[in-house]
Design an enzyme around this catalytic site. Structure first.
Site, mmCIF file in Angstrom:
data_model
loop_
_atom_site.group_PDB
_atom_site.id
_atom_site.type_symbol
_atom_site.label_atom_id
_atom_site.label_comp_id
_atom_site.label_asym_id
_atom_site.label_seq_id
_atom_site.Cartn_x
_atom_site.Cartn_y
_atom_site.Cartn_z
ATOM 1 N N SER A 73 0.754 -0.923 0.011
ATOM 2 C CA SER A 73 0.062 -0.016 -0.009
ATOM 3 C C SER A 73 0.810 1.214 -0.037
ATOM 4 O O SER A 73 2.014 1.276 0.393
ATOM 5 C CB SER A 73 -0.844 0.193 1.157
ATOM 6 N N CYS A 74 0.259 2.424 -0.573
ATOM 7 C CA CYS A 74 0.730 3.736 -0.546
ATOM 8 C C CYS A 74 -0.468 4.624 -0.081
ATOM 9 O O CYS A 74 -1.594 4.095 0.250
ATOM 10 C CB CYS A 74 1.726 4.166 -1.558
ATOM 11 N N GLY A 75 -0.344 5.872 -0.572
ATOM 12 C CA GLY A 75 -1.548 6.705 -0.340
ATOM 13 C C GLY A 75 -2.634 6.226 -1.312
ATOM 14 O O GLY A 75 -3.689 6.529 -1.012
ATOM 15 N N GLN A 80 2.862 1.987 -4.762
ATOM 16 C CA GLN A 80 2.270 0.655 -4.542
ATOM 17 C C GLN A 80 2.390 -0.374 -5.761
ATOM 18 O O GLN A 80 2.778 -1.230 -5.778
ATOM 19 C CB GLN A 80 0.973 0.480 -3.789
#
Length: 117
Positions: A73-75, A80
């Site tokens: 995950s990222c934002g 990601q």
């Protein structure tokens, strides 16, 4: 070792945030301040720059789900997908958290934040 791609990678396997338990182990590749501002409970912080410097044997020790997947995950942007593509090229069963943390929050999932120092 292959480098982490510099651009977004499409067509990777994804997992829906609503399909995961609240305590799912997620590899969060955002920078430390973004992680501290809010992340999935139990998420492991490993900024993209740090991850790309790890030797392959350490990549094999990344946190996985019970079925051996690394959920990345990222934002909700491209980090990601870039990391997932990189890990898959290393033979690791990595999947993208659909929508990243924005998707997690939109699905009504809990988040933790750290107090600023």
């Amino acid at each position: 070792m292959d480098a982490i791609p510099s651009e977004r990678v499409d067509g990777l396997p994804e997992v829906d945030p609503a399909a995961l338990p609240d305590d799912a182990v997620i590899l969060d590749v955002r920078d430390a301040p973004d992680f501290a501002a809010g992340h999935a409970p139990g998420a492991v912080s490993m900024p993209l720059a740090h991850l790309g410097a790890l030797p392959r044997d350490q990549l094999l020790n990344l946190p996985t789900t019970a079925d051996g997947q690394v959920i990345v995950s990222c934002g909700g942007g491209s980090k990601q997908t870039r990391v997932t593509a990189y890990l898959r090229a290393q033979g690791i069963d990595a999947v993208v958290l659909r929508g990243g943390m924005r998707g997690w929050q939109a699905a009504g999932r809990p988040t933790d934040a750290q107090d600023p120092a």
